[in-house]
Design an enzyme around this catalytic site. Structure first.
Site, PDB file in Angstrom:
ATOM      1  N   ASP A  13      22.265   8.174   4.444  1.00 39.77           N
ATOM      2  CA  ASP A  13      22.315   9.082   3.230  1.00 39.77           C
ATOM      3  C   ASP A  13      22.020  10.400   3.818  1.00 39.77           C
ATOM      4  O   ASP A  13      21.912  11.100   2.733  1.00 39.77           O
ATOM      5  CB  ASP A  13      20.963   8.948   2.364  1.00 39.77           C
ATOM      6  CG  ASP A  13      21.090   6.893   2.224  1.00 39.77           C
ATOM      7  OD1 ASP A  13      22.105   6.263   2.297  1.00 39.77           O
ATOM      8  OD2 ASP A  13      19.363   6.685   1.929  1.00 39.77           O
ATOM      9  N   GLY A  17      29.652  10.975   3.987  1.00 39.47           N
ATOM     10  CA  GLY A  17      30.814  10.607   3.152  1.00 39.47           C
ATOM     11  C   GLY A  17      31.513  11.992   2.308  1.00 39.47           C
ATOM     12  O   GLY A  17      32.405  12.013   2.771  1.00 39.47           O
ATOM     13  N   ALA A  39      26.203   0.514   4.181  1.00 39.81           N
ATOM     14  CA  ALA A  39      26.070   1.885   4.138  1.00 39.81           C
ATOM     15  C   ALA A  39      27.324   1.773   2.259  1.00 39.81           C
ATOM     16  O   ALA A  39      27.357   1.270   2.635  1.00 39.81           O
ATOM     17  CB  ALA A  39      27.525   2.052   5.258  1.00 39.81           C
ATOM     18  N   GLY A  40      26.968   3.309   1.710  1.00 36.11           N
ATOM     19  CA  GLY A  40      27.646   3.015   0.979  1.00 36.11           C
ATOM     20  C   GLY A  40      27.803   4.242   1.316  1.00 36.11           C
ATOM     21  O   GLY A  40      26.953   5.775   0.994  1.00 36.11           O
ATOM     22  N   THR A 129      18.299  -3.440   3.328  1.00 32.50           N
ATOM     23  CA  THR A 129      19.633  -3.890   2.396  1.00 32.50           C
ATOM     24  C   THR A 129      20.278  -5.206   1.876  1.00 32.50           C
ATOM     25  O   THR A 129      20.902  -5.571   1.042  1.00 32.50           O
ATOM     26  CB  THR A 129      21.134  -3.078   2.891  1.00 32.50           C
ATOM     27  OG1 THR A 129      21.923  -3.655   3.769  1.00 32.50           O
ATOM     28  CG2 THR A 129      21.038  -1.622   3.084  1.00 32.50           C
ATOM     29  N   GLN A 227      24.706   5.084   8.803  1.00 36.42           N
ATOM     30  CA  GLN A 227      23.155   5.406   8.912  1.00 36.42           C
ATOM     31  C   GLN A 227      23.093   6.660   9.339  1.00 36.42           C
ATOM     32  O   GLN A 227      23.518   7.824   9.446  1.00 36.42           O
ATOM     33  CB  GLN A 227      22.431   3.708   9.277  1.00 36.42           C
ATOM     34  CG  GLN A 227      22.827   2.679   8.498  1.00 36.42           C
ATOM     35  CD  GLN A 227      23.562   1.868   8.733  1.00 36.42           C
ATOM     36  OE1 GLN A 227      23.948   1.575   9.553  1.00 36.42           O
ATOM     37  NE2 GLN A 227      23.670   1.543   7.537  1.00 36.42           N
ATOM     38  N   PRO A 307      14.801   4.029  -5.147  1.00 34.63           N
ATOM     39  CA  PRO A 307      14.571   5.172  -5.623  1.00 34.63           C
ATOM     40  C   PRO A 307      14.514   5.786  -3.762  1.00 34.63           C
ATOM     41  O   PRO A 307      14.069   5.007  -3.533  1.00 34.63           O
ATOM     42  CB  PRO A 307      13.748   5.513  -6.133  1.00 34.63           C
ATOM     43  CG  PRO A 307      13.329   3.591  -6.396  1.00 34.63           C
ATOM     44  CD  PRO A 307      14.583   2.858  -6.562  1.00 34.63           C
ATOM     45  N   SER A 415      26.853  22.288   2.932  1.00 37.08           N
ATOM     46  CA  SER A 415      27.147  21.834   1.057  1.00 37.08           C
ATOM     47  C   SER A 415      26.328  22.503   0.491  1.00 37.08           C
ATOM     48  O   SER A 415      25.086  22.054   0.679  1.00 37.08           O
ATOM     49  CB  SER A 415      27.316  20.238   1.296  1.00 37.08           C
ATOM     50  OG  SER A 415      27.574  19.576   0.256  1.00 37.08           O
ATOM     51  N   GLY A 417      27.043  21.064  -3.257  1.00 38.52           N
ATOM     52  CA  GLY A 417      27.761  20.863  -4.421  1.00 38.52           C
ATOM     53  C   GLY A 417      27.537  19.664  -4.061  1.00 38.52           C
ATOM     54  O   GLY A 417      28.876  19.335  -3.005  1.00 38.52           O
TER      55      GLY A 417
HETATM   56  P1  IMP Z   1      19.473  -3.102   7.354  1.00 30.62           P
HETATM   57  O1  IMP Z   1      20.738  -2.583   7.904  1.00 30.62           O
HETATM   58  O2  IMP Z   1      20.398  -3.978   5.827  1.00 30.62           O
HETATM   59  O3  IMP Z   1      18.959  -4.353   7.973  1.00 30.62           O
HETATM   60  O4  IMP Z   1      18.811  -2.674   7.324  1.00 30.62           O
HETATM   61  C1  IMP Z   1      17.608  -2.154   7.894  1.00 30.62           C
HETATM   62  C2  IMP Z   1      17.572  -0.649   7.305  1.00 30.62           C
HETATM   63  O5  IMP Z   1      17.945   0.599   7.358  1.00 30.62           O
HETATM   64  C3  IMP Z   1      16.203  -0.921   6.176  1.00 30.62           C
HETATM   65  O6  IMP Z   1      15.205   0.463   5.987  1.00 30.62           O
HETATM   66  C4  IMP Z   1      17.220   0.238   4.837  1.00 30.62           C
HETATM   67  O7  IMP Z   1      16.879   0.537   4.081  1.00 30.62           O
HETATM   68  C5  IMP Z   1      18.344   1.106   5.736  1.00 30.62           C
HETATM   69  N1  IMP Z   1      19.656   1.258   6.187  1.00 30.62           N
HETATM   70  C6  IMP Z   1      20.894   0.163   6.375  1.00 30.62           C
HETATM   71  N2  IMP Z   1      21.937   1.498   5.817  1.00 30.62           N
HETATM   72  C7  IMP Z   1      21.169   2.077   5.399  1.00 30.62           C
HETATM   73  C8  IMP Z   1      22.162   3.348   4.691  1.00 30.62           C
HETATM   74  O8  IMP Z   1      23.858   3.524   4.571  1.00 30.62           O
HETATM   75  N3  IMP Z   1      21.559   4.220   4.567  1.00 30.62           N
HETATM   76  C9  IMP Z   1      20.293   4.394   4.881  1.00 30.62           C
HETATM   77  N4  IMP Z   1      19.464   3.712   5.304  1.00 30.62           N
HETATM   78  C10 IMP Z   1      20.340   2.510   5.579  1.00 30.62           C
END
Ligand code: IMP
Length: 432
Positions: A13, A17, A39-40, A129, A227, A307, A415, A417
């Site tokens: 995070d 992106g 991921a997002g 997630t 990640q 959060p 960055s 903003g």
């Molecule tokens: P998983 O990847 O869903 O198995 O989650 C394992 C750990 O990685 C958890 O603490 C998630 O919150 C964290 N995590 C997985 N993907 C992300 C991401 O894109 N951003 C932040 N934390 C992530």
């Protein structure tokens, strides 16, 4: 000109992106090499927000090709929905998006097992997630996964699923899931997988070969990590990690190219730290200041809406990330979120049992026991309009210079903003 690998230098995070969006415009290819739709990436373009979980964010640049490498785990339904949403926005990924035959699938039973396990772990949960990432990678390593390449043969898919579900039912029951898979459910699961495979077939490709050819033709490749380094399966705060290697070197394994193609690794770090899910976080703020960072930085997960935990920048963790991920340049994001604070703290060392450390603990369990040692810096006012390093107020400049000096890296971009262009570019990693 070197290729560029983007990695998150913290716990994900970091705002990758937006950075990939910027650098993607300069690359011929943007390629994902690990992770999945855990991921997002939130992109704000012309005031419109697009959240992508699987498709590389380079897709928003019409001249950029995008690939999902063999190291990624793919939920076909998510991929299908993302392509549909992109098309509805006038972005057609046809002939621009390529999905590796070697990538493994996240099956519906992986999601179910992920969720059942987390429920069963109770207070010890990892805080995943819930997207089935861990169980999908488990099946890959155990050599019983379903891959994109299998989709062209429905009988192979059926065989793999039936074999897996037989064993998985016992696992589900052991994790208090009282509804093991029945015959009809298996049939519809296989049918749905095969149908999605047929729909998505035009995107399937030999990604490694295509990238190698593109490279021979002089293409610039941007490898888009997901990640962050501290969530790496080998180097992160195990077991509170994701199930893939998030470090730069995996960009080779996860795409089918050799390491000589990787070029420069650029680490993305926020000007403070956040984490979602469980696990140690030495500089976490449990007070109103943490709440203020969460509100000002809109620190809510793009994937799960959770959060995010917020805290100060941590030099011990960042120095470690620079080392294990091979980071040479840093992009510092969300610097504007710190605006208005009287004082900013930076963690420069850890104390365990009265002893001071400046390197990351060898034993990941010790990270939960450390007391951070802080250095204070004066705060700064609003910087959102700054577009050159000279535009920054003295104290903001001192803060970013301190980071570059401490980490012994050059600053590529700041960055200030969330929108496209709200940045200060210092060097171009493709050029320098
Ligand atoms: P998983 O990847 O869903 O198995 O989650 C394992 C750990 O990685 C958890 O603490 C998630 O919150 C964290 N995590 C997985 N993907 C992300 C991401 O894109 N951003 C932040 N934390 C992530």
């Amino acid at each position: 000109m070197p290729n560029v690998v983007i990695v998150g230098a913290q716990w994900g995070d970091e705002g990758k992106g937006k950075v990939v969006d910027r650098y993607g415009a300069r690359a011929s290819w943007v390629v994902r090499f690990q992770g999945g739709n855990n991921a997002g990436h939130t992109l704000v373009v012309d005031g419109r927000e697009t959240i992508l979980h699987l498709v590389p964010s380079g897709i928003l640049h019409p001249d950029t090709r995008c690939a999902i490498g063999n190291g990624v785990v793919i939920d076909l339904r998510v991929l299908c929905d993302e392509i549909t949403a992109l098309k509805a926005q006038g972005v057609d990924p046809t002939n621009r998006l390529f999905v590796s035959y070697g990538a493994h699938l996240i099956m519906p039973y992986h999601r179910r097992l992920d969720l059942a396990r987390e429920r069963f772990r109770g207070v010890d949960k990892i805080g995943t997630t819930g997207r089935g990432i861990g169980p999908a990678y488990e099946d890959k390593i155990a050599r019983r996964g379903v891959r994109i390449a299998d989709l062209s043969d429905p009988e192979r898919v059926r065989g793999l699923v039936e074999q897996r579900v037989a064993e998985l039912n016992a696992l589900l029951v052991a994790n208090n899931d009282t509804k093991p898979y029945q015959r009809a459910e298996i049939d519809s699961l296989v049918q749905e997988t095969v149908e999605l495979g047929q729909e998505l077939a035009p995107y399937f490709a030999n990604v490694g070969e295509q990238l190698a050819k593109a490279s021979r033709d002089g293409a610039q490749i941007l490898f888009e990590g997901a990640q962050g380094v501290l969530l790496d399966i080998d180097h992160g705060t195990y077991p509170f990690v994701t199930s893939s290697n998030t470090v730069g070197s995996n960009a080779a394994t996860g795409t089918g190219l050799g390491p000589q193609h990787l070029g420069r690794v650029v680490g993305i770090t926020k000007a403070y730290t956040t984490r979602v899910g469980a696990g140690p976080f030495p500089t976490e703020l449990h007070d109103a200041l943490g709440e203020q960072l969460r509100e000002n930085g809109r620190e809510f997960g793009a994937t799960t809406g959770r959060p995010r935990r917020c805290g100060w920048l941590d030099f011990v963790a960042l120095r470690y990330a620079v080392r294990v991920a091979g980071i040479e340049q840093i992009v510092l994001t969300k610097l504007d979120v710190l605006s208005g604070l009287d004082q900013i703290s930076i963690c420069t060392g850890y104390e365990i049992d009265g002893e001071r450390f400046t390197t990351y603990p060898d034993n990941a369990h010790d990270v939960a026991r450390v007391t951070p040692v802080y250095e204070m810096m004066p705060g700064f006012a609003d910087i959102r309009q700054a577009r050159n390093i000279e535009d920054l107020p003295k104290n903001a400049r001192a803060y970013v210079d301190r980071i570059a000096e401490e980490l012994n890296v050059s600053l590529a971009l700041l960055s200030v903003g969330p929108g496209r262009g709200e940045d200060i570019e210092i060097v171009d990693p493709f050029q320098s």
